[in-house]
Design a protein around this motif. Structure first.
Motif, PDB file in Angstrom:
ATOM      1  N   ASP A 182       0.716  -1.318  -0.087  1.00 40.07           N
ATOM      2  CA  ASP A 182       0.060   0.034   0.053  1.00 40.07           C
ATOM      3  C   ASP A 182       0.648   1.413  -0.123  1.00 40.07           C
ATOM      4  O   ASP A 182       2.748   1.355  -0.065  1.00 40.07           O
ATOM      5  N   MET A 183       0.032   2.539  -0.495  1.00 41.86           N
ATOM      6  CA  MET A 183       1.030   3.648  -0.618  1.00 41.86           C
ATOM      7  C   MET A 183       0.659   4.326   0.232  1.00 41.86           C
ATOM      8  O   MET A 183       1.384   6.168   0.038  1.00 41.86           O
ATOM      9  N   ASP A 184      -0.202   4.814   0.629  1.00 43.42           N
ATOM     10  CA  ASP A 184      -1.070   6.196   1.560  1.00 43.42           C
ATOM     11  C   ASP A 184      -0.077   6.283   2.453  1.00 43.42           C
ATOM     12  O   ASP A 184       0.032   5.360   3.682  1.00 43.42           O
ATOM     13  N   ALA A 185      -0.293   7.369   2.980  1.00 42.77           N
ATOM     14  CA  ALA A 185      -0.283   7.938   4.406  1.00 42.77           C
ATOM     15  C   ALA A 185      -1.113   8.774   5.242  1.00 42.77           C
ATOM     16  O   ALA A 185      -2.745   8.317   5.164  1.00 42.77           O
ATOM     17  N   LEU A 186      -0.988   9.232   6.334  1.00 45.76           N
ATOM     18  CA  LEU A 186      -2.403   9.213   6.844  1.00 45.76           C
ATOM     19  C   LEU A 186      -2.804  10.749   7.258  1.00 45.76           C
ATOM     20  O   LEU A 186      -1.716  11.465   8.128  1.00 45.76           O
ATOM     21  N   PRO A 187      -3.710  11.438   8.051  1.00 48.18           N
ATOM     22  CA  PRO A 187      -3.391  13.004   8.036  1.00 48.18           C
ATOM     23  C   PRO A 187      -3.250  13.490   9.313  1.00 48.18           C
ATOM     24  O   PRO A 187      -3.573  12.296  10.151  1.00 48.18           O
ATOM     25  N   PHE A 188      -2.575  14.426   9.782  1.00 52.51           N
ATOM     26  CA  PHE A 188      -2.721  14.544  11.473  1.00 52.51           C
ATOM     27  C   PHE A 188      -2.973  15.822  10.515  1.00 52.51           C
ATOM     28  O   PHE A 188      -2.892  17.280  10.260  1.00 52.51           O
ATOM     29  N   GLY A 214      -2.085  23.686  14.522  1.00 52.81           N
ATOM     30  CA  GLY A 214      -2.728  23.483  13.554  1.00 52.81           C
ATOM     31  C   GLY A 214      -2.706  23.689  11.747  1.00 52.81           C
ATOM     32  O   GLY A 214      -3.460  24.076  11.306  1.00 52.81           O
ATOM     33  N   LYS A 215      -1.381  23.053  11.364  1.00 55.49           N
ATOM     34  CA  LYS A 215      -1.387  22.842  10.275  1.00 55.49           C
ATOM     35  C   LYS A 215      -1.735  21.162   9.743  1.00 55.49           C
ATOM     36  O   LYS A 215      -1.344  20.412  10.641  1.00 55.49           O
ATOM     37  N   GLU A 216      -2.726  20.622   8.880  1.00 48.25           N
ATOM     38  CA  GLU A 216      -2.760  20.008   8.174  1.00 48.25           C
ATOM     39  C   GLU A 216      -1.606  19.647   7.401  1.00 48.25           C
ATOM     40  O   GLU A 216      -0.563  20.224   6.605  1.00 48.25           O
TER      41      GLU A 216
END
Ligand SMILES: [Zn+2]
Ligand SMILES: [Zn+2]
Length: 367
Positions: free
Chosen positions: A70-76, A80-82
């Motif tokens: 799989d290739m995707d990363a995670l959002p954080f 205050g910055k996405e």
């Protein structure tokens, strides 16, 4: 000319370009270029996504083997910055599969090897998109892998089967009837019904030999006047079960509980599935091949006991094609403090071990 690529070097490259589910544009371009430079046939934009697949065909007929990363990363959100972070290690999976491709490109004698770089595992939509595109239809063996946290597998060991659980996220919406709180008999409190459903779930029992859980995680009711009977309420549940039959059993009983409880109060309720992932189902003989490969490449002392927990959309492949043999090993890399933590880190020196196992399994099947 044969070029053997270093998974650690490629992991360093990929780690710098983390991208969210279905947005893996730079990552899939990196994968495509690497496969093309190796002289491997490449299919891009699979099913209209960022998915990429390399195909290596042997001269003789034989089974179709699929290796999947799989290739995707995670959002954080940090300060205050996405941002996107490779906190689940999918960059390392992509790097290991590219390294395996470089070693296998001239070693497939029979059948076909498919090297699948799947998007969007974290949003549980990537595997389904690959299935829709027909990637799995001719596959006889599918092998996946994931780095494991230190709590699961000691660094430098490999667990031959990661026993992911089935999971579902559900929303229950209860429809009652509003009334003045001084005349509750003229209405039906959706909040009371919701509470009864949450309580009812706690009294559902299954064979304690199986692992399962059902947790209410959110409860909302009408925010009107404090002296009004609420007309609607919603509950969300997080549901886990070790096996798919157990999850089916749970689903059927839960639906009856919700419907029956609502009816008893004069309300109605509906269940919406917000997300779901099937449990791992492995074939013992294919799992044994993985164990044999671990022993051949790194010795008996590298075989860890089976591990589990969490979900994986890889298991949709087996659900779509039950006759296909599936296996999925976990690589101990000392990942800490745990997967999905923004600060997750591990020692990449163990990545070649994962590559060795992938290459050995493929050589055993079609080399
Ligand atoms: Zn993850
Ligand atoms: Zn993951």
């Amino acid at each position: 000319m044969s070029t053997v690529l270093d998974p650690i070097k490629m992991w360093e490259d990929l780690h710098k370009i983390p991208e969210l589910a279905m947005q893996e544009v730079k990552t899939s371009a990196y994968v495509t270029k690497t496969l093309q430079d190796l002289g491997i046939e490449v299919q891009t934009g699979i099913g209209g996504t960022t998915g990429v697949m390399g195909v290596i065909k042997g001269a003789e007929p034989g089974p179709v083997v699929l290796l999947r990363a799989d290739m995707d990363a995670l959002p954080f959100t940090i300060d205050g910055k996405e941002c996107a972070i490779h906190a689940c290690g999918h960059d390392s999976h992509t790097a290991m599969l590219l390294a395996a491709a470089s070693r296998l490109k001239d070693r497939v004698k029979k059948g076909t090897l498919k090297l699948l770089f799947q998007p969007a595992e974290e949003s549980i939509s990537g595997a389904l998109a690959m299935i829709k595109a027909g990637v799995i239809d001719d596959v006889d063996y599918a092998l996946g892998a994931h780095i494991r946290p230190i709590q699961d597998v000691p660094a430098g060991q490999i667990c031959p089967a990661v026993n992911h659980t089935a999971s579902r996220t559900l929303r229950v919406t209860v429809h009652g009837r509003s009334a003045h709180a001084a005349r509750p008999h003229l209405g039906v409190s959706a909040l009371d019904v919701a509470c009864a459903i949450v309580q009812g779930v706690q009294n559902m029992w299954f064979n304690p030999a199986g692992i399962w859980s059902m947790k209410a995680t959110q409860l909302h009711a009408d925010q009107g006047a404090t002296n009004s009977i609420p007309e609607t309420a919603t509950i969300t549940f997080d549901n886990r079960a070790q096996t798919n039959p157990m999850m089916r059993d749970f689903s059927e009983r839960f639906a009856k509980l919700v419907e029956g409880t609502a009816a008893a109060y004069g309300a109605t309720a509906e269940i919406t599935e917000l997300g779901a992932c099937p449990a791992a189902e492995y074939d013992e003989d294919f799992k044994q091949m993985v164990i044999d490969s671990i022993v051949r490449t790194h010795g008996q002392e590298a075989v860890a006991k089976d591990c589990g927990g969490g979900g994986e959309d890889f298991h949709y492949y087996k659900m779509h094609k039950p006759t296909m043999k599936a296996a999925y090993f976990g690589l101990g890399v000392g990942a800490t403090p745990g997967l999905h933590a923004a600060t997750m880190h591990f020692d990449p020196k163990y990545l070649p071990m994962g590559v060795d196992v992938m290459v050995d399994v493929v050589e055993h099947l079609i080399g």
